[in-house]
Scaffold this active site. Structure first.
Site, PDB file in Angstrom:
ATOM      1  N   GLU A 190       1.294  -2.926  -2.163  1.00  0.00           N
ATOM      2  CA  GLU A 190       0.191  -1.976  -1.933  1.00  0.00           C
ATOM      3  C   GLU A 190       0.495  -1.023  -0.788  1.00  0.00           C
ATOM      4  O   GLU A 190      -0.072   0.065  -0.710  1.00  0.00           O
ATOM      5  CB  GLU A 190      -1.082  -2.762  -1.581  1.00  0.00           C
ATOM      6  N   THR A 247      -5.929   6.705  -0.108  1.00  0.00           N
ATOM      7  CA  THR A 247      -6.477   5.612   0.691  1.00  0.00           C
ATOM      8  C   THR A 247      -6.093   5.803   2.155  1.00  0.00           C
ATOM      9  O   THR A 247      -6.883   5.527   3.060  1.00  0.00           O
ATOM     10  CB  THR A 247      -5.957   4.265   0.150  1.00  0.00           C
TER      11      THR A 247
HETATM   12  N1  HSE Z   1     -10.478  -2.112   1.735  1.00  0.00           N
HETATM   13  C1  HSE Z   1      -9.684  -0.958   1.457  1.00  0.00           C
HETATM   14  C2  HSE Z   1     -10.326   0.258   2.070  1.00  0.00           C
HETATM   15  C3  HSE Z   1      -9.557  -0.784  -0.016  1.00  0.00           C
HETATM   16  O1  HSE Z   1     -11.546   0.362   1.995  1.00  0.00           O
HETATM   17  O2  HSE Z   1      -9.608   1.086   2.638  1.00  0.00           O
HETATM   18  C4  HSE Z   1      -8.705   0.382  -0.392  1.00  0.00           C
HETATM   19  O3  HSE Z   1      -8.493   0.390  -1.763  1.00  0.00           O
END
Ligand code: HSE
Length: 317
Positions: free
Chosen positions: A134, A188
């Site tokens: 990831e 992200t």
């Molecule tokens: N927990 C992570 C975020 C998930 O909120 O950045 C990202 O897919």
């Protein structure tokens, strides 16, 4: 020396929603809304190649270092003294949607290679490997998407160092409505860069309380409690809201239509609402869509349930 158990293994992994509001990076739930399929074929050369088709495949990097499946496959190098993998990804989950798209590809790859090589690694180890994968798309090895895509149901990441995962079966009696707005370019990494580096003790107490309500609701299969907890995030959602035009309007519309809770799915832009039956979920999804459209933003809507984790769907000897 490793002798592959199969020539080819095909695995299907579900989408996931992470955070559920206040459970940033620690809560995740597998959803049957969409799936990625990953086909891993053993090759004699020491190489990893990536082919991608399906939704959003044009924006997915083929360089293994930059692709979550490729990066996951590279993590298996330590078990190999020869050979490599040809990886074909069929995307059902749109990349950059907040539905764990890269996590599902990484999860499916880890499960497939474990099976192909007959390594017998446990789900925790596979999650650790896929979370490293990831890194390719999120820039941080968070496990709250890969873990639900691997284990299914809902997961609680109890600790990252060492990685500790508590996994629970899919909660019952819960229906989710999803609105995926179109045309929002998000990464992200960017959605994480807007988060505060420090929080006050009172914010910490609020989020801890709210996340605990979500956990209690999931344990008791109580969608009202889950929704109540989802609404209590004082840290993450407020910081990300400016990134997503139309989000607040969609949230208000979802709540007015009877949702128990509405929040961003993962790092967004998908908006997720929880309720207790499909008819209501359809109405909530429709209300959220109308709110986006009123802001000039097109969106797709879905309803979904919690589901089981990654599955081997075919092997070739
Ligand atoms: N927990 C992570 C975020 C998930 O909120 O950045 C990202 O897919």
């Amino acid at each position: 020396m490793i002798q592959p158990a199969y020539k080819k293994v095909i695995v299907q992994a579900p989408a996931s929603t992470s955070n559920l509001g206040p459970g940033f990076d620690i809560l995740g739930l597998a959803l049957d809304v969409m799936f990625d399929i990953v086909e891993v074929t053993w090759v004699d050369e020491k190489s990893i190649s990536i082919e991608v088709e399906g939704v959003g495949s044009d924006i997915i990097p083929r360089n293994p270092q930059k692709n979550s499946a490729g990066r996951t496959a590279l993590e298996f190098n330590k078990w190999l003294n020869k050979g490599g993998f040809k990886i074909k990804i069929t995307k059902g989950i749109p990349p950059g949607s907040g539905l764990g798209s890269s996590g599902a590809s990484a999860a499916a790859t880890a499960v497939a290679i474990n099976h192909l090589l007959g390594l017998g690694l446990d789900l925790r180890k596979l999650t650790e490997i896929a979370a490293q994968g990831e890194m390719a798309s999120a820039g941080a090895p968070h496990a709250d998407n890969v873990a639900p895509s691997i284990y299914g149901g809902w997961v609680l990441i109890g600790s990252y160092n060492p990685l500790e995962i508590l996994a629970f079966p899919p909660p019952k009696g819960m229906e989710f409505a999803l609105a995926i707005p179109k045309g929002m370019k998000k990464t992200t990494e960017k959605a994480r860069s807007v988060l505060p580096k420090n929080v006050t003790l009172s914010m910490h107490i609020s989020n801890l309380g709210a996340a605990s309500i979500v956990v209690a609701g999931l344990l008791q299969s109580d969608p009202k409690l889950v929704g109540k907890g989802m609404l209590g995030d004082q840290i993450i959602e407020p910081a990300r809201t400016p990134l997503y035009p139309g989000f607040m309007g969609a949230k208000e519309a979802g709540l007015s239509a009877g949702a128990f809770g509405v929040t961003l799915s993962g790092a967004g832009p998908t908006v997720i609402a929880v309720t207790d039956n499909r008819k209501k979920a359809i109405e909530i999804a429709k209300a959220m869509k109308e709110a986006f459209v009123a802001e000039g933003i097109e969106c797709d809507t879905y309803t979904s349930h919690a589901t089981t984790g990654a599955k081997v769907i075919r092997t070739v000897e």
